[in-house]
Design an enzyme around this catalytic site. Structure first.
Site, PDB file in Angstrom:
ATOM      1  CG  HIS A  72      -1.738  -0.862   1.732  1.00  0.00           C
ATOM      2  ND1 HIS A  72      -1.346  -1.970   2.372  1.00  0.00           N
ATOM      3  CD2 HIS A  72      -3.446  -1.412   1.464  1.00  0.00           C
ATOM      4  CE1 HIS A  72      -2.219  -2.813   2.137  1.00  0.00           C
ATOM      5  NE2 HIS A  72      -2.980  -2.388   1.747  1.00  0.00           N
ATOM      6  CG  ASP A  74       1.650  -1.430   3.101  1.00  0.00           C
ATOM      7  OD1 ASP A  74       0.645  -0.748   4.521  1.00  0.00           O
ATOM      8  OD2 ASP A  74       1.508  -1.794   2.481  1.00  0.00           O
TER       9      ASP A  74
HETATM   10  C1  XLS Z   1      -8.117  -6.718   4.365  1.00  0.00           C
HETATM   11  C2  XLS Z   1      -7.755  -7.189   3.645  1.00  0.00           C
HETATM   12  C3  XLS Z   1      -6.255  -5.780   2.571  1.00  0.00           C
HETATM   13  C4  XLS Z   1      -5.900  -6.288   1.245  1.00  0.00           C
HETATM   14  C5  XLS Z   1      -5.174  -5.266   1.157  1.00  0.00           C
HETATM   15  O1  XLS Z   1      -8.742  -7.201   5.495  1.00  0.00           O
HETATM   16  O2  XLS Z   1      -6.973  -8.543   2.788  1.00  0.00           O
HETATM   17  O3  XLS Z   1      -5.277  -6.265   3.560  1.00  0.00           O
HETATM   18  O4  XLS Z   1      -5.401  -7.102   0.601  1.00  0.00           O
HETATM   19  O5  XLS Z   1      -5.391  -3.246   1.039  1.00  0.00           O
END
Ligand code: XLS
Ligand code: NI
Ligand code: NI
Length: 426
Positions: free
Chosen positions: A99, A102
């Protein structure tokens, strides 16, 4: 000796400038990236990726407790990026996902960070499976990003997604993902459903236009999830999201990123979501994790459930395998797994599960027992009456006449479920 899937030499991992200095490249029992199966290598089949958020950002807090992991790379984005790439190199896989926030926390420019990531990618040969924007964390997104009652929030979200897809494009990402955790509602007493869906449809159309404008060749993926953080999320599951995409004429532009734990939260199996997406030409990628069926939330455990991955990969292989997608380890260690080597155990054993499942799935395809059973079960749809019905050669009256003149009295046939389950178990 290099650590194997079951053994990471305790005490060998040192917390110094090179975070995993004394860990040798991992030797696996089942994952052999160069091994050929059904005409492709394991690496090409599985396209395994490590995610930046769980392992490199999360420090172990929960609703009742404070952070408790010591992650020596938290000092700066540079260190974090270095640790991420070093870790992936040790694991010997080829992809990562991230992200915007991140790796580029508030106040740090995503563009500058993109340069740094690009340099590491060049140095290591590691590729970006997908990029995404975090539209859940900031307080402004409390009531949704694209579905927010305030158009100013929609606009800020649009600017954030523009920057994130720009970064993904520059890093030659294979996909761009949207997981819209705050886009849903807590109560219908304050939520105009039609209005919010129109906003969401508009947002996705803007993203599609922009993707084509900049020439981003990767796929746009939506990751369905029924709830958490919201009580009800609009991207509930593949079927609900397909209906939504069709309403706004977007069904050709998006595919699904299916997460095992999200499927079970929606009351489905992982296989159900994969089969539904494949049947609607909308399968894109996997977020490979396991949930805990006794808990009602997204526990994001490393994938260890061999039979669910065998079945999932079997379905995917039958449809020609992954195209732009892959297996993203959207998983984190449990809160009591406080040591750095626990990160290795989690990833190694998750990768081993995927590799073993791939071997099983390929063996099932080669044996052909399951497929031939399925083919036989539907064979009458491929000739005579079945074809006439499907190809609109008969109306209701003609079908009724046919039943009479041919004295149709079909007999039931066993579905052989237990026999088939035995085949899946090999
Ligand atoms: C949350 C999601 C998240 C996505 C990416 O539950 O799994 O981690 O994969 O934003
Ligand atoms: Ni996910
Ligand atoms: Ni999730």
């Amino acid at each position: 000796m290099a650590p194997t899937g079951q053994q990471v030499d305790e005490g060998k991992i040192q917390m110094n400038d090179h975070f995993f200095q004394n860990i040798e490249p991992i030797q696996y029992r089942y994952y052999n990236p160069k091994q050929k199966i059904l005409g492709k290598t394991m690496e090409e089949h599985l396209r395994i990726s490590v995610c930046a958020w769980h392992t490199f950002c999360w420090e172990g807090p929960d609703m009742f407790g404070q952070p408790l992991f010591h992650r020596p790379w938290m000092k700066s984005p540079e260190e974090k990026i270095k640790a991420l790439f070093e870790f992936i190199q040790k694991l010997g896989v080829k992809y990562f996902t991230f992200h915007d926030v991140d790796l580029a926390p508030a106040g740090v420019s995503l563009e500058k960070i993109t340069d740094l990531i690009g340099e590491e990618m060049k140095r290591t040969g590691i590729e970006l499976l997908w990029g995404t924007a975090n539209l859940t964390g900031h307080p402004r997104y409390m009531a949704g990003a694209m579905t927010n009652p305030d158009p100013a929030v929609f606009a800020v979200a649009a600017a954030q997604v523009k920057a994130a897809i720009d970064a993904t494009h520059r890093l030659k990402g294979h996909n761009y993902v949207l997981w819209n955790g705050r886009d849903g509602y807590e109560t219908l007493l304050n939520t105009d459903l039609r209005q919010e869906m129109d906003q969401y449809g508009r947002f996705l159309s803007l993203l599609v236009d922009y993707k084509h404008k900049i020439g981003f060749k990767g796929a746009l993926l939506i990751e369905p999830k029924p709830r958490e953080p919201m009580k009800h999320q609009y991207d509930f599951d593949c079927a609900t999201t397909s209906a939504f995409l069709r309403k706004y004429g977007l069904e050709k532009e998006f595919q699904f990123n299916i997460e095992s734990n999200h499927a079970t939260l929606a009351g489905h199996t992982f296989s159900h979501e994969i089969a539904y997406a494949l049947a609607n030409d909308a399968f894109g990628s996997l977020d490979a994790n396991d949930g805990d069926l006794l808990l009602g939330w997204d526990t994001d455990q490393f994938p260890m459930d061999l039979s669910q991955y065998t079945h999932g990969l079997y379905l995917i292989l039958q449809h020609g395998g992954f195209k732009t997608g892959g297996c993203n380890l959207d998983a984190k260690v449990r809160r009591q797994s406080i040591d750095l080597q626990d990160l290795f155990y989690g990833h190694i054993n998750g990768i081993e599960t995927l590799a073993k499942a791939l071997l099983h799935a390929a063996a099932l395809i080669e044996k052909n027992d399951l497929q031939s059973f399925m083919k036989k079960r539907y064979e009458h749809w491929h000739s005579g009456l079945g074809q006439d019905i499907l190809h609109k050669k008969m109306n209701f009256e003609q079908i009724a006449n046919y039943v009479q003149t041919h004295r149709l009295d079909p007999k039931p046939h066993s579905g052989r479920q237990e026999m088939l389950e035995g085949m899946l178990n090999l």
